[in-house]
Design a protein around this motif. Structure first.
Motif, PDB file in Angstrom:
ATOM      1  N   TYR A   1       2.349  -3.234  -5.002  1.00 10.04           N
ATOM      2  CA  TYR A   1       2.399  -3.530  -3.572  1.00 10.04           C
ATOM      3  C   TYR A   1       2.380  -5.039  -3.328  1.00 10.04           C
TER       4      TYR A   1
ATOM      5  N   GLY B   1      -2.274  -7.440   6.402  1.00 11.31           N
ATOM      6  CA  GLY B   1      -3.231  -7.021   5.389  1.00 11.31           C
ATOM      7  C   GLY B   1      -2.607  -6.904   4.011  1.00 11.31           C
ATOM      8  N   GLY B   2      -3.422  -6.457   3.062  1.00 13.79           N
ATOM      9  CA  GLY B   2      -2.946  -6.279   1.697  1.00 13.79           C
ATOM     10  C   GLY B   2      -2.943  -4.817   1.310  1.00 13.79           C
ATOM     11  N   TYR B   3      -3.161  -4.578   0.003  1.00 10.45           N
ATOM     12  CA  TYR B   3      -3.083  -3.228  -0.545  1.00 10.45           C
ATOM     13  C   TYR B   3      -4.120  -2.298   0.070  1.00 10.45           C
TER      14      TYR B   3
ATOM     15  N   LEU C   1      -2.594   4.405   5.596  1.00 11.33           N
ATOM     16  CA  LEU C   1      -1.851   5.629   5.290  1.00 11.33           C
ATOM     17  C   LEU C   1      -2.774   6.833   5.083  1.00 11.33           C
TER      18      LEU C   1
ATOM     19  N   VAL D   1      -8.478   0.884  -6.527  1.00 13.01           N
ATOM     20  CA  VAL D   1      -7.547  -0.198  -6.890  1.00 13.01           C
ATOM     21  C   VAL D   1      -7.041   0.032  -8.311  1.00 13.01           C
TER      22      VAL D   1
ATOM     23  N   LYS E   1       5.098  -7.109  -1.242  1.00 17.09           N
ATOM     24  CA  LYS E   1       4.763  -8.002  -0.132  1.00 17.09           C
ATOM     25  C   LYS E   1       5.237  -9.423  -0.410  1.00 17.09           C
TER      26      LYS E   1
ATOM     27  N   ALA F   1      -3.345  -1.311   3.584  1.00 18.49           N
ATOM     28  CA  ALA F   1      -2.186  -0.414   3.655  1.00 18.49           C
ATOM     29  C   ALA F   1      -2.565   1.010   3.248  1.00 18.49           C
ATOM     30  N   THR F   2      -3.357   1.148   2.181  1.00 20.99           N
ATOM     31  CA  THR F   2      -3.753   2.504   1.769  1.00 20.99           C
ATOM     32  C   THR F   2      -4.687   3.123   2.807  1.00 20.99           C
TER      33      THR F   2
ATOM     34  N   LYS G   1       1.640  10.818  -1.668  1.00 20.25           N
ATOM     35  CA  LYS G   1       0.742  10.521  -2.794  1.00 20.25           C
ATOM     36  C   LYS G   1      -0.384   9.597  -2.345  1.00 20.25           C
ATOM     37  N   VAL G   2      -0.012   8.576  -1.576  1.00 18.49           N
ATOM     38  CA  VAL G   2      -1.032   7.646  -1.074  1.00 18.49           C
ATOM     39  C   VAL G   2      -1.885   8.330  -0.008  1.00 18.49           C
TER      40      VAL G   2
END
Lengths: 135, 131
Positions: A60, B50-52, B59, B131, A64, B55-56, B121-122
Protein backbone atom coordinates in the motif's frame (compact mmCIF):
# COMPACT_ATOMS: atom_id res chain seq x y z
CA UNK A 1 -20.42 9.67 -76.94
CA UNK A 2 -20.69 13.37 -76.34
CA UNK A 3 -22.07 12.61 -72.90
CA UNK A 4 -18.95 10.73 -71.85
CA UNK A 5 -16.73 13.77 -72.39
CA UNK A 6 -18.77 15.71 -69.87
CA UNK A 7 -18.33 12.97 -67.32
CA UNK A 8 -20.75 12.01 -64.62
CA UNK A 9 -22.16 14.63 -62.36
CA UNK A 10 -20.54 14.14 -58.91
CA UNK A 11 -22.80 12.12 -56.71
CA UNK A 12 -24.10 13.86 -53.58
CA UNK A 13 -22.00 13.02 -50.55
CA UNK A 14 -23.26 12.80 -47.02
CA UNK A 15 -21.95 15.35 -44.55
CA UNK A 16 -18.74 14.33 -42.83
CA UNK A 17 -16.47 15.71 -40.16
CA UNK A 18 -14.35 17.21 -42.96
CA UNK A 19 -17.23 19.32 -44.19
CA UNK A 20 -18.98 20.19 -40.96
CA UNK A 21 -17.63 23.02 -38.91
CA UNK A 22 -16.42 22.19 -35.44
CA UNK A 23 -19.29 22.43 -33.01
CA UNK A 24 -19.65 22.14 -29.25
CA UNK A 25 -22.11 19.21 -29.43
CA UNK A 26 -19.63 17.34 -31.64
CA UNK A 27 -16.85 18.03 -29.18
CA UNK A 28 -19.06 16.94 -26.29
CA UNK A 29 -19.81 13.64 -27.99
CA UNK A 30 -16.20 12.92 -28.93
CA UNK A 31 -14.90 13.87 -25.48
CA UNK A 32 -17.55 11.63 -23.88
CA UNK A 33 -16.15 8.63 -25.70
CA UNK A 34 -12.54 9.66 -25.09
CA UNK A 35 -13.08 10.18 -21.35
CA UNK A 36 -14.93 6.85 -21.20
CA UNK A 37 -11.90 5.13 -22.69
CA UNK A 38 -9.62 7.03 -20.27
CA UNK A 39 -11.74 5.90 -17.32
CA UNK A 40 -11.41 2.32 -18.59
CA UNK A 41 -7.68 2.67 -18.00
CA UNK A 42 -8.36 4.59 -14.80
CA UNK A 43 -10.23 1.62 -13.34
CA UNK A 44 -6.80 0.01 -13.16
CA UNK A 45 -6.03 2.47 -10.35
CA UNK A 46 -9.09 1.33 -8.40
CA UNK A 47 -7.91 -2.25 -8.84
CA UNK A 48 -4.35 -1.40 -7.76
CA UNK A 49 -5.69 0.39 -4.68
CA UNK A 50 -7.63 -2.72 -3.61
CA UNK A 51 -4.85 -5.20 -4.48
CA UNK A 52 -2.10 -3.18 -2.81
CA UNK A 53 -4.18 -2.69 0.33
CA UNK A 54 -4.88 -6.44 0.45
CA UNK A 55 -1.17 -7.19 0.00
CA UNK A 56 -0.18 -5.35 3.19
CA UNK A 57 1.49 -2.21 4.47
CA UNK A 58 4.50 -2.32 2.09
CA UNK A 59 2.38 -2.79 -1.00
CA UNK A 60 0.00 0.00 0.00
CA UNK A 61 2.92 2.34 0.73
CA UNK A 62 4.25 1.65 -2.77
CA UNK A 63 0.82 2.39 -4.26
CA UNK A 64 0.51 5.64 -2.31
CA UNK A 65 4.04 6.60 -3.31
CA UNK A 66 3.24 6.10 -6.99
CA UNK A 67 -0.01 8.08 -6.73
CA UNK A 68 1.74 10.87 -4.81
CA UNK A 69 4.48 11.31 -7.42
CA UNK A 70 4.27 14.08 -10.01
CA UNK A 71 3.25 11.59 -12.71
CA UNK A 72 0.74 10.01 -10.35
CA UNK A 73 -0.85 13.37 -9.61
CA UNK A 74 -1.05 14.28 -13.30
CA UNK A 75 -2.77 10.95 -14.03
CA UNK A 76 -5.13 11.39 -11.07
CA UNK A 77 -6.02 14.93 -12.14
CA UNK A 78 -6.78 13.66 -15.65
CA UNK A 79 -8.91 10.96 -14.09
CA UNK A 80 -10.78 13.57 -12.02
CA UNK A 81 -11.56 15.66 -15.11
CA UNK A 82 -12.58 12.55 -17.07
CA UNK A 83 -14.85 11.26 -14.30
CA UNK A 84 -16.66 14.58 -13.80
CA UNK A 85 -17.01 15.24 -17.53
CA UNK A 86 -18.26 11.72 -18.28
CA UNK A 87 -20.67 12.01 -15.36
CA UNK A 88 -22.11 15.37 -16.50
CA UNK A 89 -22.42 14.34 -20.12
CA UNK A 90 -23.85 11.00 -19.00
CA UNK A 91 -26.65 12.84 -17.20
CA UNK A 92 -27.12 14.80 -20.45
CA UNK A 93 -27.59 11.47 -22.23
CA UNK A 94 -30.10 10.34 -19.59
CA UNK A 95 -32.21 13.45 -20.19
CA UNK A 96 -32.15 12.66 -23.93
CA UNK A 97 -33.30 9.12 -23.10
CA UNK A 98 -36.23 10.75 -21.30
CA UNK A 99 -37.00 12.64 -24.52
CA UNK A 100 -35.92 16.11 -23.44
CA UNK A 101 -33.18 18.56 -24.38
CA UNK A 102 -32.92 17.88 -28.12
CA UNK A 103 -33.44 21.48 -29.28
CA UNK A 104 -30.15 22.75 -30.81
CA UNK A 105 -29.90 25.69 -28.41
CA UNK A 106 -30.58 23.48 -25.39
CA UNK A 107 -28.11 20.84 -26.60
CA UNK A 108 -25.44 23.52 -27.12
CA UNK A 109 -26.08 24.98 -23.70
CA UNK A 110 -25.99 21.63 -21.87
CA UNK A 111 -22.75 20.71 -23.68
CA UNK A 112 -21.12 23.87 -22.31
CA UNK A 113 -22.57 23.12 -18.88
CA UNK A 114 -20.98 19.64 -18.98
CA UNK A 115 -17.56 21.12 -19.84
CA UNK A 116 -17.98 23.81 -17.19
CA UNK A 117 -19.06 21.30 -14.54
CA UNK A 118 -16.00 19.13 -15.26
CA UNK A 119 -13.63 22.11 -15.02
CA UNK A 120 -15.15 23.59 -11.86
CA UNK A 121 -15.53 20.29 -10.00
CA UNK A 122 -12.01 19.12 -10.89
CA UNK A 123 -10.37 22.34 -9.78
CA UNK A 124 -12.63 22.44 -6.72
CA UNK A 125 -11.74 18.91 -5.64
CA UNK A 126 -8.01 19.54 -6.05
CA UNK A 127 -8.20 22.83 -4.16
CA UNK A 128 -10.08 20.98 -1.42
CA UNK A 129 -7.39 18.29 -1.48
CA UNK A 130 -4.66 20.91 -1.08
CA UNK A 131 -6.55 22.68 1.72
CA UNK A 132 -7.20 19.48 3.69
CA UNK A 133 -3.66 18.19 3.32
CA UNK A 134 -4.59 15.34 0.99
CA UNK A 135 -1.87 16.22 -1.51
CA UNK B 1 -54.04 -26.12 -42.26
CA UNK B 2 -52.15 -22.87 -42.22
CA UNK B 3 -48.60 -23.06 -43.50
CA UNK B 4 -46.55 -20.14 -42.28
CA UNK B 5 -42.83 -19.59 -41.93
CA UNK B 6 -41.39 -18.74 -38.49
CA UNK B 7 -40.80 -15.20 -39.76
CA UNK B 8 -44.41 -14.95 -40.92
CA UNK B 9 -45.63 -15.98 -37.49
CA UNK B 10 -43.33 -13.52 -35.73
CA UNK B 11 -44.27 -10.51 -37.88
CA UNK B 12 -46.48 -8.02 -36.16
CA UNK B 13 -45.77 -9.45 -32.72
CA UNK B 14 -43.32 -6.71 -31.80
CA UNK B 15 -39.91 -7.32 -30.24
CA UNK B 16 -39.09 -10.30 -28.03
CA UNK B 17 -38.36 -7.77 -25.25
CA UNK B 18 -34.86 -9.19 -24.90
CA UNK B 19 -32.95 -6.72 -27.06
CA UNK B 20 -32.68 -3.90 -24.58
CA UNK B 21 -30.56 -5.54 -21.87
CA UNK B 22 -27.41 -3.63 -22.87
CA UNK B 23 -29.26 -0.32 -23.06
CA UNK B 24 -30.94 -0.71 -19.67
CA UNK B 25 -27.87 -2.07 -17.88
CA UNK B 26 -25.79 0.85 -19.17
CA UNK B 27 -28.33 3.38 -17.85
CA UNK B 28 -28.86 1.68 -14.48
CA UNK B 29 -25.11 1.41 -13.83
CA UNK B 30 -24.74 5.04 -14.99
CA UNK B 31 -27.26 6.29 -12.43
CA UNK B 32 -25.61 4.22 -9.69
CA UNK B 33 -22.18 5.56 -10.66
CA UNK B 34 -23.29 9.21 -10.40
CA UNK B 35 -23.84 8.64 -6.67
CA UNK B 36 -20.95 6.22 -6.13
CA UNK B 37 -18.35 8.39 -7.88
CA UNK B 38 -19.23 11.42 -5.72
CA UNK B 39 -18.80 9.19 -2.67
CA UNK B 40 -15.54 7.74 -4.07
CA UNK B 41 -14.05 11.21 -4.65
CA UNK B 42 -14.74 12.18 -1.02
CA UNK B 43 -13.38 8.81 0.15
CA UNK B 44 -10.21 9.28 -1.93
CA UNK B 45 -9.63 12.74 -0.37
CA UNK B 46 -10.01 11.12 3.04
CA UNK B 47 -7.76 8.13 2.30
CA UNK B 48 -5.07 10.32 0.72
CA UNK B 49 -4.46 11.94 4.11
CA UNK B 50 -3.82 8.64 5.91
CA UNK B 51 -1.68 5.56 5.49
CA UNK B 52 -2.17 1.80 5.60
CA UNK B 53 -3.84 1.63 9.02
CA UNK B 54 -6.32 4.38 8.22
CA UNK B 55 -7.18 2.68 4.92
CA UNK B 56 -7.77 -0.75 6.47
CA UNK B 57 -9.80 0.81 9.29
CA UNK B 58 -11.83 2.67 6.69
CA UNK B 59 -12.55 -0.55 4.77
CA UNK B 60 -13.53 -2.38 7.95
CA UNK B 61 -16.67 -0.24 8.04
CA UNK B 62 -19.49 -2.25 6.41
CA UNK B 63 -20.86 0.90 4.79
CA UNK B 64 -17.54 1.78 3.16
CA UNK B 65 -16.88 -1.84 2.18
CA UNK B 66 -20.37 -2.21 0.73
CA UNK B 67 -20.18 1.00 -1.28
CA UNK B 68 -16.64 0.19 -2.48
CA UNK B 69 -17.78 -3.23 -3.73
CA UNK B 70 -20.80 -1.64 -5.44
CA UNK B 71 -18.53 0.98 -7.03
CA UNK B 72 -16.29 -1.75 -8.44
CA UNK B 73 -19.28 -3.78 -9.63
CA UNK B 74 -21.03 -0.84 -11.33
CA UNK B 75 -17.81 0.60 -12.78
CA UNK B 76 -16.46 -2.61 -14.31
CA UNK B 77 -19.90 -3.54 -15.65
CA UNK B 78 -20.45 -0.08 -17.17
CA UNK B 79 -16.91 -0.17 -18.65
CA UNK B 80 -17.60 -3.48 -20.34
CA UNK B 81 -20.80 -2.13 -21.92
CA UNK B 82 -19.17 1.12 -23.03
CA UNK B 83 -16.07 -0.48 -24.53
CA UNK B 84 -18.31 -3.01 -26.30
CA UNK B 85 -20.00 -0.12 -28.12
CA UNK B 86 -16.63 1.39 -29.09
CA UNK B 87 -15.37 -1.98 -30.42
CA UNK B 88 -18.58 -2.55 -32.38
CA UNK B 89 -18.27 0.93 -33.92
CA UNK B 90 -14.66 0.72 -35.05
CA UNK B 91 -13.98 -2.94 -35.90
CA UNK B 92 -16.04 -4.26 -38.80
CA UNK B 93 -14.10 -7.50 -39.43
CA UNK B 94 -16.07 -10.22 -37.57
CA UNK B 95 -13.04 -12.15 -36.30
CA UNK B 96 -11.27 -9.04 -34.99
CA UNK B 97 -14.47 -7.79 -33.42
CA UNK B 98 -15.21 -11.11 -31.73
CA UNK B 99 -11.69 -11.41 -30.29
CA UNK B 100 -11.76 -7.84 -28.95
CA UNK B 101 -15.24 -8.27 -27.46
CA UNK B 102 -14.12 -11.42 -25.63
CA UNK B 103 -10.91 -9.74 -24.42
CA UNK B 104 -13.03 -6.82 -23.19
CA UNK B 105 -15.26 -9.17 -21.19
CA UNK B 106 -12.22 -10.96 -19.73
CA UNK B 107 -10.51 -7.67 -18.80
CA UNK B 108 -13.59 -6.18 -17.15
CA UNK B 109 -14.83 -9.28 -15.36
CA UNK B 110 -11.25 -10.21 -14.38
CA UNK B 111 -10.47 -6.73 -13.11
CA UNK B 112 -13.79 -6.55 -11.32
CA UNK B 113 -13.30 -9.94 -9.65
CA UNK B 114 -9.75 -9.11 -8.48
CA UNK B 115 -10.83 -5.72 -7.16
CA UNK B 116 -13.87 -7.04 -5.28
CA UNK B 117 -12.02 -10.03 -3.77
CA UNK B 118 -9.19 -7.74 -2.63
CA UNK B 119 -11.67 -5.29 -1.08
CA UNK B 120 -13.46 -8.13 0.72
CA UNK B 121 -10.21 -9.64 1.95
CA UNK B 122 -9.39 -6.39 3.74
CA UNK B 123 -12.98 -5.70 4.79
CA UNK B 124 -13.47 -9.14 6.33
CA UNK B 125 -9.96 -9.33 7.74
CA UNK B 126 -11.15 -8.86 11.30
CA UNK B 127 -11.71 -5.78 13.39
CA UNK B 128 -8.10 -5.26 14.44
CA UNK B 129 -5.38 -3.87 12.25
CA UNK B 130 -2.57 -6.29 11.52
CA UNK B 131 0.50 -4.84 9.87
Amino acid sequence: MADASRGLRPRPTSPSVWIWRWHVTMAASIVHRATGAALYAGALILMLFALSLASGADGYAAFKGAMGSILGKVVLFGLTVSAFYHMANGVRHLTWDAGAGFEPKTADMTAWVAFGFAALMSVGVWVLAAMTGAL
Amino acid sequence: MVVRSPLGRARGMGSSKHGVGHFIAQRVTAVALVVLVFWAVLAALNLARGGYEEATDWLHSPVNAGLAVLLALAAFWHMQLGMRTIIEDYFARPATKAVLLVLNVFACFGGGALTIIALLKVALGGGGVSV
